[in-house]
Structure formats: structure tokens, C-alpha cells
Design a protein around this motif. Structure first.
Motif, PDB file in Angstrom:
ATOM      1  N   THR A 234      44.813  40.853  25.134  1.00 34.05           N
ATOM      2  CA  THR A 234      45.960  40.201  25.751  1.00 34.05           C
ATOM      3  C   THR A 234      46.882  41.165  26.487  1.00 34.05           C
ATOM      4  N   THR A 235      46.819  42.458  26.163  1.00 33.43           N
ATOM      5  CA  THR A 235      47.697  43.424  26.823  1.00 33.43           C
ATOM      6  C   THR A 235      46.965  44.238  27.888  1.00 33.43           C
ATOM      7  N   ASP A 236      45.759  43.847  28.238  1.00 36.89           N
ATOM      8  CA  ASP A 236      44.990  44.599  29.227  1.00 36.89           C
ATOM      9  C   ASP A 236      45.444  44.238  30.638  1.00 36.89           C
ATOM     10  N   GLY A 237      45.763  45.241  31.454  1.00 35.61           N
ATOM     11  CA  GLY A 237      46.272  45.013  32.794  1.00 35.61           C
ATOM     12  C   GLY A 237      45.316  44.274  33.706  1.00 35.61           C
ATOM     13  N   ARG A 238      44.031  44.322  33.394  1.00 41.52           N
ATOM     14  CA  ARG A 238      43.060  43.640  34.245  1.00 41.52           C
ATOM     15  C   ARG A 238      43.181  42.121  34.171  1.00 41.52           C
ATOM     16  N   VAL A 239      43.812  41.626  33.113  1.00 41.58           N
ATOM     17  CA  VAL A 239      44.114  40.197  33.063  1.00 41.58           C
ATOM     18  C   VAL A 239      44.987  39.806  34.246  1.00 41.58           C
ATOM     19  N   LEU A 240      45.922  40.687  34.594  1.00 45.01           N
ATOM     20  CA  LEU A 240      46.808  40.424  35.725  1.00 45.01           C
ATOM     21  C   LEU A 240      46.135  40.710  37.052  1.00 45.01           C
ATOM     22  N   THR A 241      45.508  41.873  37.167  1.00 45.11           N
ATOM     23  CA  THR A 241      44.961  42.274  38.458  1.00 45.11           C
ATOM     24  C   THR A 241      43.812  41.382  38.904  1.00 45.11           C
ATOM     25  N   LEU A 242      43.060  40.822  37.947  1.00 42.52           N
ATOM     26  CA  LEU A 242      41.931  39.950  38.274  1.00 42.52           C
ATOM     27  C   LEU A 242      42.289  38.464  38.151  1.00 42.52           C
ATOM     28  N   ASP A 243      43.543  38.178  37.824  1.00 45.37           N
ATOM     29  CA  ASP A 243      44.049  36.806  37.713  1.00 45.37           C
ATOM     30  C   ASP A 243      43.164  35.963  36.800  1.00 45.37           C
ATOM     31  N   LEU A 244      42.925  36.468  35.582  1.00 49.55           N
ATOM     32  CA  LEU A 244      42.139  35.720  34.610  1.00 49.55           C
ATOM     33  C   LEU A 244      43.037  34.753  33.846  1.00 49.55           C
ATOM     34  N   ALA A 245      42.469  33.654  33.401  1.00 54.54           N
ATOM     35  CA  ALA A 245      43.203  32.661  32.619  1.00 54.54           C
ATOM     36  C   ALA A 245      42.909  32.892  31.137  1.00 54.54           C
TER      37      ALA A 245
END
Length: 323
Positions: A234-245
Motif C-alpha cells: 500500500t505504500t509503494d510509489g508505483r501504485v501512484l505512478t502506474l495509477d493502479l486501483a
């Protein structure tokens, strides 16, 4: 069968973690609010970490801070797998690393039921590790890096997915959509896939699981042609950069995973000043900060050691002699 395979792979990792060479920080560090500590001057301290972005970043934060305090720090970050780090700590191959409360509670202490409240989970883990395994926990951080399942934004919107319960309901209607990208450790862990299957009442067939390294899962999931669901932090920046849900864990299968520095009891007894150096940093961190810093690493390609140093400089813990 998949769990046996994953466990055997974990045993192979334990035998070949590469704990035979350490490195120094590639830059100088000056004191800030962290001043030289006479008791740590020249003391060799080996810092380890797991092999994912956040934990590597935390490892470098500890290295930079301890260097500013005067210690002779050796870098053994990026050790593959949680059991390998724990074993390295217990064996004295590393002196400290950042661990997560839920990981220790479920995987090292053999508990089956997580404790839902952060402080209570930390207190229970701390007590058990000190008494049973000779490992001390410094004060825990607000950083709570929980496991989660995620999909692409398009897949979530198409199927109206917001929670894990939504996903399970979808897969019962159409099992062919249940293709998962997972790492071997998550498959084997009781606080990973097995716990989720038990809590939510579903089963992922072996044929529907594609095994990847954790770093590859994010990009593979975002590409949308190999799997529809992936394991993330949940704290991984790739969640934001890759726009994952990220799907909400609405039935609370995943434990609390507050990050804290772990160190052998005898080492901390000898050098209690380590806690004075690292605990103020731990208290300053939170999920938002970790996400922003992780984006600099995974999104911008900045060296995690540099990201760690720059944040510590920004917060006044250390100074950069090059500035």
C-alpha cells in the motif's frame, strides 16, 4: 503444491543470500540534529534490508543517520526475502534492519490471528521477540505497509471493483477473470494468499497464478495482458505512478505492518545509543512520506541512498557537506 514449491524456493534463498560482501555509502554525511555519538565512533554496524523499494529506502535512512553519528556503517541492503533478513539478524551477519509487525507475528512467531490495533500488535510482537528470540524492537513508525490486491484502473472501473469482496464476487461469476501476478513469498505466507483465501472464501487455482519478482508485478499488472490482479504494497510509489486501483481489504485479512528497526538484544544492550539515533527518524515518517519518496526512486530513477540522504537533510537530521 504451490505452497510447497514456494517454501522450497525460500530455502534456496536462505542458502544463497549473498551475505559475503558489504559496501559503504557513496557520499559523505555531516551532522545535523544527529550529532556525533562518542559511544558509536568507529563502531562497525552492518545494516540489512529486504529487496523492495521501501525497505531498501528505510535501510539507507538508517545507514545515513548512523554514519552521521560516527559509526562505521556497512551496507547489506537488498537481501532477498523476509526469512533471509531475519536469519541474517539472528546469526549476526547483520546488526539491524527494518521489519514489520505483522510479518514477525505471523511468520516468525507462528501466530494465526493478527491483532487489529497497531499499538497492541506492536506490543505483542515486541514482547514475544525479546523473550523468545533475543530480538529487540525500537519504537514503531506510523508507516504501515500493508499487503493489498490491485488491478488496473480500467479493470476496476469496468467491473465496479472497490473491495476484495467485490473481486471475490466477480470471480465466482466468471472464474476466467481470476488471473493473479504474485511473488513466491506471498504465496507461501500465512498472512498472504493463504490468509486471504481463508478469510474471503475463495481459491485461486495454480494455473491462474503467474509468479514474478515483486518489482515486476507492478509493471506487468499495469500492462494488462498477463494478469488482472496483482499483489502490491500500500505504500509503494508505483501504485501512484502506474495509477493502479488498490482494493480495500474490507474483511481485514491482512495484519498491521508497522515498520520498526529490529536489532539483537545483546547488540542494543551494548549500543543503546542506536535507538536514540534512529527512533526520531521512525517517528517522523508516515505513509504519505514513504509514497512520495518511493516515487522518486521508482518513478524518477533516483538512487535510494540519495533519496534517503536528501530527505534526512531536508528534515534537519543530517547535513550534506557538498551543499
Amino acid at each position: 503444491m504451490r505452497r510447497l514449491t514456494a517454501l522450497l524456493a525460500g530455502c534456496a534463498l536462505l542458502a544463497g543470500c549473498g551475505l559475503d560482501a558489504g559496501y559503504k555509502l557513496p557520499f559523505d554525511v555531516g551532522p545535523g540534529s544527529i550529532q556525533p555519538v562518542p559511544e558509536l565512533e568507529g563502531v562497525k554496524i552492518t545494516v540489512g534490508s529486504k529487496n523492495f523499494t521501501e525497505n531498501i529506502l528505510l535501510g539507507y535512512m538508517a545507514e545515513v543517520a548512523l554514519t552521521a553519528a560516527g559509526a562505521d556503517v556497512e551496507d547489506l541492503t537488498n537481501i532477498q526475502g523476509s526469512p533471509s533478513n531475519r536469519q541474517a539478524l539472528e546469526n549476526g551477519e547483520i546488526d539491524l534492519y527494518w521489519e514489520y509487525t505483522g510479518t514477525s507475528w505471523i511468520n516468525y512467531q507462528g501466530q494465526t490471528d493478527p491483532i487489529p490495533e497497531e499499538q497492541a500488535q506492536y506490543d505483542a510482537v515486541k514482547k514475544a521477540d525479546e523473550e523468545q528470540y533475543g530480538i529487540s524492537w525500537l519504537e514503531y513508525s506510523p508507516v504501515n505497509d500493508q499487503y493489498a490486491f490491485a488491478t488496473t484502473r480500467e479493470f476496476a472501473d469496468e467491473h465496479g471493483l472497490k473491495t476484495l469482496s467485490d473481486l471475490v464476487a466477480l470471480l465466482k461469476e466468471d472464474p476466467s477473470l481470476g488471473t493473479f501476478c504474485l511473488e513466491s513469498e506471498f504465496i507461501a505466507r500465512q498472512d498472504g494468499l493463504a490468509g486471504a483465501e481463508k478469510t474471503y472464501g475463495f481459491d485461486v487455482p495454480d494455473a491462474n497464478i503467474k509468479t514474478f519478482g515483486l518489482g515486476t508485478i507492478y509493471s506487468t499488472l499495469a500492462a494488462g495482458n498477463t494478469c488482472n490482479v496483482g499483489e502490491v504494497f500500500t505504500t509503494d510509489g508505483r501504485v501512484l505512478t502506474l495509477d493502479l486501483a488498490v482494493l480495500e481489504d474490507d474483511q481485514k485479512t491482512f495484519p498491521q505492518y508497522n515498520a520498526a528497526v529490529t536489532v539483537r538484544n545483546e547488540f542494543l544492550d551494548t549500543y543503546p545509543q542506536v535507538a536514540d539515533v534512529l527512533e526520531p527518524i521512525s517517528a517522523k515518517l508516515d505513509n504519505e512520506t514513504i509514497l512520495e519518496l518511493s516515487v522518486k526512486i521508482d518513478g524518477d530513477g533516483t538512487d535510494p541512498a540519495v533519496v534517503a540522504r536528501d530527505w534526512l537533510v531536508e528534515e534537519g537530521f543530517v547535513t550534506n557537506p557538498g551543499d
